[in-house]
Design a protein around this motif. Structure first.
Motif, PDB file in Angstrom:
ATOM      1  N   ASP A  32      13.409   7.013 -10.329  1.00 27.61           N
ATOM      2  CA  ASP A  32      12.100   6.815  -9.705  1.00 27.61           C
ATOM      3  C   ASP A  32      12.099   5.549  -8.844  1.00 27.61           C
ATOM      4  N   LEU A  33      12.782   4.511  -9.299  1.00 24.95           N
ATOM      5  CA  LEU A  33      12.878   3.281  -8.523  1.00 24.95           C
ATOM      6  C   LEU A  33      13.645   3.517  -7.225  1.00 24.95           C
ATOM      7  N   ASP A  34      14.717   4.314  -7.312  1.00 21.06           N
ATOM      8  CA  ASP A  34      15.482   4.635  -6.108  1.00 21.06           C
ATOM      9  C   ASP A  34      14.619   5.423  -5.117  1.00 21.06           C
ATOM     10  N   THR A  35      13.848   6.379  -5.630  1.00 18.40           N
ATOM     11  CA  THR A  35      12.986   7.183  -4.766  1.00 18.40           C
ATOM     12  C   THR A  35      11.910   6.330  -4.114  1.00 18.40           C
ATOM     13  N   ALA A  36      11.385   5.364  -4.859  1.00 16.67           N
ATOM     14  CA  ALA A  36      10.337   4.500  -4.313  1.00 16.67           C
ATOM     15  C   ALA A  36      10.836   3.719  -3.107  1.00 16.67           C
TER      16      ALA A  36
ATOM     17  N   GLY B 107       6.840  -1.581  -7.793  1.00 11.28           N
ATOM     18  CA  GLY B 107       5.451  -1.854  -8.133  1.00 11.28           C
ATOM     19  C   GLY B 107       4.700  -0.611  -8.583  1.00 11.28           C
ATOM     20  N   THR B 108       4.917   0.498  -7.892  1.00  7.82           N
ATOM     21  CA  THR B 108       4.224   1.735  -8.253  1.00  7.82           C
ATOM     22  C   THR B 108       4.788   2.363  -9.521  1.00  7.82           C
ATOM     23  N   GLU B 109       5.952   1.939  -9.950  1.00  5.44           N
ATOM     24  CA  GLU B 109       6.556   2.464 -11.173  1.00  5.44           C
ATOM     25  C   GLU B 109       6.266   1.570 -12.377  1.00  5.44           C
ATOM     26  N   ARG B 110       6.279   0.253 -12.188  1.00 13.60           N
ATOM     27  CA  ARG B 110       6.113  -0.658 -13.322  1.00 13.60           C
ATOM     28  C   ARG B 110       4.639  -0.963 -13.627  1.00 13.60           C
ATOM     29  N   LEU B 111       3.818  -1.124 -12.598  1.00 13.94           N
ATOM     30  CA  LEU B 111       2.427  -1.503 -12.856  1.00 13.94           C
ATOM     31  C   LEU B 111       1.679  -0.507 -13.740  1.00 13.94           C
ATOM     32  N   PRO B 112       1.785   0.808 -13.503  1.00 17.94           N
ATOM     33  CA  PRO B 112       1.046   1.723 -14.379  1.00 17.94           C
ATOM     34  C   PRO B 112       1.420   1.594 -15.849  1.00 17.94           C
ATOM     35  N   HIS B 113       2.689   1.279 -16.140  1.00 22.09           N
ATOM     36  CA  HIS B 113       3.114   1.087 -17.528  1.00 22.09           C
ATOM     37  C   HIS B 113       2.424  -0.117 -18.150  1.00 22.09           C
TER      38      HIS B 113
END
Length: 281
Positions: free
Chosen positions: A225-229, A146-152
């Motif tokens: 980034d998804l893995d880190t999230a 969510g924190t990676e895709r929403l900003p895009h």
């Protein structure tokens, strides 16, 4: 499979449908995650599939948040990729050679919203669809993208509002912000999606897959980034803020269902009550 939380229906060689059916609120449980992962891995090798549709059999809920009370029951990371299962599902769907389409009715929050964000096309019921990332309101953080895709999709400031406030957003707002592809009147939703799906199924599969791959290059967040999230999410489930909330008595029965219907509102009320109790102690 009887009583399966995820159902796969094959309507033709080119078309398939995944239906979430885990009443009463379609929580993302370990069993649901495992079954969905099995289906997605199986479809990776399908040479004919062109369109995969997602919908729900549970009224008022498309797909909910993680069942945090039973997080220990979630499956181990995928053996082939080493990636946490929910992240692996989202990555596989984003990179799949077929096109993914969501028919979204009902509450779509947390891990459920993150699954929806990984789909290529998202069509929402204007009257019945609601979206949210409620994790911060429970003292954890989004872990499924969510924190990676929403900003895009919706921009930094709107993503910050959605994630930090843990509010629910209606379909009209989601459409205006770019959270969903379109919001349509509920009576028109199925017919519109059927037309889109039939059109996609009639096109050349290689051209579809190649165009999707090209657009992915310009639009998807890095997989690292998804893995880190997800690692950040797991870390917050071990911290005092979450543990204190997890130890408090949870609502049950009808009260628990009412909370799920109004989760965004409930989280704000609960936080203000905790604050007031702390100040008066």
């Amino acid at each position: 499979m009887a009583d399966a939380p995820v159902l796969l229906t094959r309507t033709s060689p080119r078309l398939a449908r995944i239906t979430f059916d885990s009443a009463p609120v379609n929580l993302v449980t370990g069993v649901l995650a495992q079954r969905l992962h099995e289906i997605v891995v199986e479809l990776d090798a399908d040479p004919d599939l062109q369109v995969l549709v997602f919908d729900s059999a549970v009224p008022d809920f498309f797909l909910s948040h993680f069942d945090l009370a039973h997080l220990a029951d979630f499956p181990r990371p995928d053996a082939a990729t080493g990636r946490q299962l929910w992240t692996d599902i989202a990555v596989r769907l984003s990179k799949a050679q077929y096109i993914t389409v969501g028919i979204i009715r009902g509450r779509t929050r947390g891990g459920g919203n993150e699954l929806a964000l990984a789909l290529d096309l998202r069509y929402a019921s204007r009257e019945k669809a609601f979206f949210g990332q409620p994790e911060v309101g429970t003292a954890v953080v989004p872990g499924g993208g969510g924190t990676e895709r929403l900003p895009h999709l919706i921009g930094r400031d709107r993503a910050l509002e959605a994630v930090l406030t843990s509010l629910d957003y209606d379909a009209a707002t989601a459409e205006n912000w770019g959270w969903v592809t379109r919001a349509l009147p509920d009576a028109e939703l199925d017919g519109f999606v059927d037309t889109i799906v039939a059109r996609l199924a009639a096109f050349d599969r290689t051209a579809l897959a190649t165009a999707k791959r090209m657009i992915n290059r310009a639009s998807l967040p890095p997989e690292t980034d998804l893995d880190t999230a997800y690692a950040d999410f797991l870390e917050t489930t071990t911290l005092p803020g979450y543990l204190a909330r997890a130890a408090a008595p949870a609502p049950t029965g009808q009260q628990a269902l009412e909370v799920e219907y109004r989760l965004g509102e409930f989280l704000g009320i609960a936080a203000l009550r905790r604050q007031a109790a702390g100040e008066s102690a």
